[in-house]
Scaffold this motif. Structure first.
Motif, PDB file in Angstrom:
ATOM      1  N   ALA B 269       0.839  -1.203   0.000  1.00  0.00           N
ATOM      2  CA  ALA B 269       0.000   0.000   0.000  1.00  0.00           C
ATOM      3  C   ALA B 269       0.870   1.246   0.000  1.00  0.00           C
ATOM      4  CB  ALA B 269      -0.910   0.002   1.225  1.00  0.00           C
ATOM      5  N   ARG B 270       0.434   2.261  -0.724  1.00  0.00           N
ATOM      6  CA  ARG B 270       1.189   3.524  -0.712  1.00  0.00           C
ATOM      7  C   ARG B 270       1.270   4.088   0.700  1.00  0.00           C
ATOM      8  NH1 ARG B 270       0.177   7.582  -5.602  1.00  0.00           N
ATOM      9  NH2 ARG B 270      -2.012   7.606  -4.949  1.00  0.00           N
ATOM     10  N   SER B 271       0.193   3.823   1.477  1.00  0.00           N
ATOM     11  CA  SER B 271       0.191   4.339   2.847  1.00  0.00           C
ATOM     12  C   SER B 271       1.239   3.646   3.713  1.00  0.00           C
ATOM     13  CB  SER B 271      -1.198   4.149   3.457  1.00  0.00           C
ATOM     14  OG  SER B 271      -1.520   2.747   3.455  1.00  0.00           O
ATOM     15  N   ALA B 272       1.799   2.546   3.198  1.00  0.00           N
ATOM     16  CA  ALA B 272       2.780   1.799   3.989  1.00  0.00           C
ATOM     17  C   ALA B 272       4.062   1.559   3.197  1.00  0.00           C
ATOM     18  CB  ALA B 272       2.161   0.464   4.435  1.00  0.00           C
ATOM     19  N   GLY B 273       4.400   2.492   2.314  1.00  0.00           N
ATOM     20  CA  GLY B 273       5.675   2.393   1.587  1.00  0.00           C
ATOM     21  C   GLY B 273       5.594   1.659   0.262  1.00  0.00           C
ATOM     22  N   GLY B 274       4.400   1.202  -0.124  1.00  0.00           N
ATOM     23  CA  GLY B 274       4.250   0.475  -1.384  1.00  0.00           C
ATOM     24  C   GLY B 274       3.786   1.369  -2.521  1.00  0.00           C
ATOM     25  N   VAL B 275       3.159   0.758  -3.525  1.00  0.00           N
ATOM     26  CA  VAL B 275       2.804   1.523  -4.734  1.00  0.00           C
ATOM     27  C   VAL B 275       1.304   1.526  -5.039  1.00  0.00           C
ATOM     28  CG1 VAL B 275       5.057   1.206  -5.837  1.00  0.00           C
ATOM     29  CG2 VAL B 275       3.252  -0.504  -6.206  1.00  0.00           C
ATOM     30  N   SER B 288      -8.856 -14.926  -0.052  1.00  0.00           N
ATOM     31  CA  SER B 288      -7.484 -14.537   0.303  1.00  0.00           C
ATOM     32  C   SER B 288      -7.387 -13.069   0.698  1.00  0.00           C
ATOM     33  CB  SER B 288      -6.531 -14.838  -0.858  1.00  0.00           C
ATOM     34  OG  SER B 288      -6.606 -13.825  -1.839  1.00  0.00           O
ATOM     35  N   LEU B 289      -8.461 -12.302   0.428  1.00  0.00           N
ATOM     36  CA  LEU B 289      -8.412 -10.877   0.744  1.00  0.00           C
ATOM     37  C   LEU B 289      -8.217 -10.641   2.238  1.00  0.00           C
ATOM     38  CD1 LEU B 289     -11.061  -9.267  -1.635  1.00  0.00           C
ATOM     39  CD2 LEU B 289      -8.589  -9.383  -1.874  1.00  0.00           C
ATOM     40  N   ALA B 290      -8.640 -11.622   3.027  1.00  0.00           N
ATOM     41  CA  ALA B 290      -8.465 -11.491   4.477  1.00  0.00           C
ATOM     42  C   ALA B 290      -6.998 -11.270   4.827  1.00  0.00           C
ATOM     43  CB  ALA B 290      -8.998 -12.753   5.173  1.00  0.00           C
ATOM     44  N   ARG B 291      -6.116 -11.801   3.976  1.00  0.00           N
ATOM     45  CA  ARG B 291      -4.679 -11.658   4.243  1.00  0.00           C
ATOM     46  C   ARG B 291      -4.198 -10.220   4.101  1.00  0.00           C
ATOM     47  NH1 ARG B 291      -1.250 -15.942   0.945  1.00  0.00           N
ATOM     48  NH2 ARG B 291       0.362 -14.903   2.176  1.00  0.00           N
ATOM     49  N   LEU B 292      -5.053  -9.394   3.452  1.00  0.00           N
ATOM     50  CA  LEU B 292      -4.625  -8.010   3.217  1.00  0.00           C
ATOM     51  C   LEU B 292      -4.968  -7.101   4.394  1.00  0.00           C
ATOM     52  CD1 LEU B 292      -5.666  -7.581  -0.533  1.00  0.00           C
ATOM     53  CD2 LEU B 292      -3.456  -8.240   0.409  1.00  0.00           C
ATOM     54  N   ARG B 293      -5.706  -7.657   5.347  1.00  0.00           N
ATOM     55  CA  ARG B 293      -6.135  -6.832   6.479  1.00  0.00           C
ATOM     56  C   ARG B 293      -4.903  -6.250   7.186  1.00  0.00           C
ATOM     57  NH1 ARG B 293     -10.407 -10.299   8.979  1.00  0.00           N
ATOM     58  NH2 ARG B 293     -11.440  -9.920   6.979  1.00  0.00           N
ATOM     59  N   GLY B 294      -4.954  -4.992   7.444  1.00  0.00           N
ATOM     60  CA  GLY B 294      -3.842  -4.340   8.130  1.00  0.00           C
ATOM     61  C   GLY B 294      -2.722  -3.892   7.215  1.00  0.00           C
ATOM     62  N   SER B 295      -2.856  -4.227   5.917  1.00  0.00           N
ATOM     63  CA  SER B 295      -1.788  -3.841   4.976  1.00  0.00           C
ATOM     64  C   SER B 295      -1.935  -2.400   4.514  1.00  0.00           C
ATOM     65  CB  SER B 295      -1.827  -4.757   3.751  1.00  0.00           C
ATOM     66  OG  SER B 295      -3.001  -4.475   2.978  1.00  0.00           O
ATOM     67  N   GLY B 296      -3.123  -1.846   4.728  1.00  0.00           N
ATOM     68  CA  GLY B 296      -3.379  -0.499   4.217  1.00  0.00           C
ATOM     69  C   GLY B 296      -3.964  -0.509   2.820  1.00  0.00           C
ATOM     70  N   LEU B 297      -4.035  -1.678   2.191  1.00  0.00           N
ATOM     71  CA  LEU B 297      -4.598  -1.782   0.845  1.00  0.00           C
ATOM     72  C   LEU B 297      -6.106  -1.889   0.890  1.00  0.00           C
ATOM     73  CD1 LEU B 297      -2.300  -4.462  -0.868  1.00  0.00           C
ATOM     74  CD2 LEU B 297      -2.540  -2.057  -1.581  1.00  0.00           C
ATOM     75  N   ALA B 298      -6.796  -1.077   0.096  1.00  0.00           N
ATOM     76  CA  ALA B 298      -8.194  -1.366  -0.197  1.00  0.00           C
ATOM     77  C   ALA B 298      -8.205  -2.531  -1.171  1.00  0.00           C
ATOM     78  CB  ALA B 298      -8.868  -0.152  -0.808  1.00  0.00           C
ATOM     79  N   ALA B 299      -9.254  -3.309  -1.153  1.00  0.00           N
ATOM     80  CA  ALA B 299      -9.235  -4.496  -2.009  1.00  0.00           C
ATOM     81  C   ALA B 299     -10.628  -4.826  -2.498  1.00  0.00           C
ATOM     82  CB  ALA B 299      -8.649  -5.684  -1.263  1.00  0.00           C
ATOM     83  N   LEU B 300     -10.635  -5.581  -3.583  1.00  0.00           N
ATOM     84  CA  LEU B 300     -11.886  -5.927  -4.244  1.00  0.00           C
ATOM     85  C   LEU B 300     -11.689  -7.244  -4.974  1.00  0.00           C
ATOM     86  CD1 LEU B 300     -14.686  -4.544  -5.088  1.00  0.00           C
ATOM     87  CD2 LEU B 300     -13.511  -4.036  -7.242  1.00  0.00           C
ATOM     88  N   ALA B 301     -12.720  -8.075  -4.938  1.00  0.00           N
ATOM     89  CA  ALA B 301     -12.682  -9.306  -5.737  1.00  0.00           C
ATOM     90  C   ALA B 301     -13.713  -9.198  -6.853  1.00  0.00           C
ATOM     91  CB  ALA B 301     -12.976 -10.521  -4.861  1.00  0.00           C
ATOM     92  N   HIS B 302     -13.335  -9.628  -8.054  1.00  0.00           N
ATOM     93  CA  HIS B 302     -14.193  -9.475  -9.234  1.00  0.00           C
ATOM     94  C   HIS B 302     -13.686 -10.475 -10.272  1.00  0.00           C
ATOM     95  CE1 HIS B 302     -16.218  -7.601 -12.692  1.00  0.00           C
ATOM     96  NE2 HIS B 302     -16.944  -6.920 -11.818  1.00  0.00           N
TER      97      HIS B 302
END
Lengths: 332, 332
Positions: B269-275, B288-302
């Motif tokens: 996540a950009r908020s955490a040093g990513g892109v 698998s989106l549960a794994r993103l919790r706390g990463s700062g990434l918003a996420a979507l499955a489609h």
């Protein structure tokens, strides 16, 4: 028997096929003209060397007289779609593989003679009786100065290929120059082949832009002059016209009449500072032989049309053997 | 609307066709991967840039998925007859015209970005909505270190193309390097496009050898991080496998699990040093989106299959708009 032939492209290759047929045991070193060479689309193209290789391999297109048989034109169509100039010089798809290989090997530092050897090995096989040498590994390019009414100076200098392929040899020729030739050196093997030859032949190729550049590489003319073997030349001018090509447009620019005897005098007798012992002209030009009197050249008239390798072989044997006028037999 | 897409080749070009369908008024700048580029037979070949150009022009071969439709193979056949290596990389006749033009322009001193512009103008027209930029004008090449039991050291380093095309991505991968990347600079226009964009998209291209090198050019990652526009990435890993290509062989070598969420975390996540601001995964990977919790990434499955430009456009719009879970709408 070791034979050296100085030759251009289309006519030269027909002549060499005749030499091979005339002397089935001989090894033949062809010293090929490279002053027609040109770089197009980033590819280094050696028209005369390739014509020689393709023709001797039996792979040349019989209808066009140049390039490979069974050729494709997809790359060229695409280059045209890109409007990538020059679009006036056709490169076949199969032919382009040759140029890619050559360009890459040259870029890697191999001399043109080595590249030519590799290409010849592929096309002619490792046990070919023919060794094809470029006249030089150095870059030499024939440029033609032509009249151009649209130019402020009234003239323009173009590469030989542009003069011949694009302009169809139409503009009046004011001059011809082999750019770079004064700094060129003969390719490895050229001088040694001339020194070791049992027979040296000048093909009936263009005296100005084919044989001219070969002899013009510093050291080659001297090596021909001092070769222990007899040197026999064959006229490509028949009845005042070139059989092939555009020598009629170029000879006047170097002060030579478009006439078989005049070309013989242009080459000259070795006994008088030239490069020939005997000059062979077509039967139609027998009358012009009188002009050679006093030149030191032995001479012979014989039908010279290179219709088949066998007919070509016949006139080569006759030319080498010498005429009934008693000039010495030059080789058996 | 100005959109910037970071993209590789085959998948990237399908994605860009979707972007164009999703935003019919937008101008799209594609920053293409050039670390797959390679010189073969003296020709400079840019597989990803060419795949992008050919695909957007509707000229790509639909069956092979690469190269031009209605292609010929005469040059290649001939190169094989010459035993000119590499023979494992197929170059079509029409395609070779592209490479001839590029190689010649590069040799004349034009930067790759200018060459790419010229080629794109021919294929896409002067008024195309797409501007294709190479990530850099400098030479960067992905090399893959693979296990090789026949080598004394037990390993070998090969160009990415050799790994993928010749070795079919079969040998175990020990490492991946982008040779030259630390000295590369972004091509003219790349940083400006990112700074001016209304939307930045990471195509579902290979994270290691496509998007990785683009972000790896010094300055690009920082420009993505500081871009005023939202940055949305799309997963090319579906149900633990790449839709296209060989990312599954390469991700482990850079310490990333072959999993949609893991790739999202790799980008960060950009908020955490990513892109990225948002990471879009396939519906099959929703869990698998549960794994993103706390990463700062918003996420979507489609559903992310790029079967047609229209279906691709649909998931791009959905991904950009954001999910019903309330993450902010990133663009209208």
């Amino acid at each position: 028997m070791q034979i050296v032939v100085l030759a251009g492209g289309v006519g030269g290759s027909r002549f060499v096929r005749g030499v091979l047929a005339a002397y089935p045991q001989a090894r033949v070193t062809v010293v090929g003209n490279t002053a027609d060479d040109i770089t197009m689309h980033g590819l280094r193209i050696c028209p005369d060397l390739d014509t020689m290789t393709y023709a001797l391999a039996g792979a040349i297109d019989p209808d066009r007289g140049w390039g490979l048989a069974d050729e494709g034109w997809r790359v060229m169509e695409e280059l045209r779609a890109h409007q990538a100039e020059p679009t006036w010089f056709n490169l076949g798809d199969r032919d382009i593989a040759t140029h890619l290989l050559r360009t890459q090997m040259l870029a890697a530092g191999h001399p043109l003679s080595e590249v030519t050897r590799v290409l010849a090995r592929r096309w002619l096989g490792a046990d070919s009786r023919v060794e094809l040498l470029p006249m030089t590994d150095d870059r030499v390019e024939t440029h033609v100065r032509v009249a151009d009414p649209h130019s402020p100076s009234g003239e323009r200098v173009v590469h030989f290929q542009e003069f011949w392929v694009r302009l169809h040899a139409e503009p009046p020729v004011l001059g011809v120059a082999q750019v770079g030739i004064e700094r060129a050196t003969p390719a490895e093997g050229v001088l040694a082949a001339l020194a070791a030859a049992d027979l040296v032949l000048l093909a009936p190729s263009n005296p100005v832009v084919s044989i001219g550049p070969v002899l013009g590489v510093p050291g080659v003319r001297e090596a021909v002059r001092s070769a222990p073997a007899p040197v026999v030349g064959f006229s490509g001018i028949l009845s005042g016209r070139p059989v092939l090509g555009m020598a009629d447009k170029l000879l006047p620019a170097v002060g030579v009449e478009v006439d078989a005897a005049a070309v013989g005098l242009h080459y000259g007798a070795r006994s008088a500072g030239g490069v020939l012992d005997r000059w062979v002209v077509d039967s139609a030009d027998a009358a012009s032989l009188a002009r050679l009197r006093g030149s030191g050249l032995a001479a012979l008239a014989h039908p010279l049309l290179m219709t088949t390798p066998e007919l070509t072989a016949e006139f080569i044997r006759a030319g080498v053997a010498g005429g009934p006028d008693g000039d010495r037999a030059l080789a058996s």
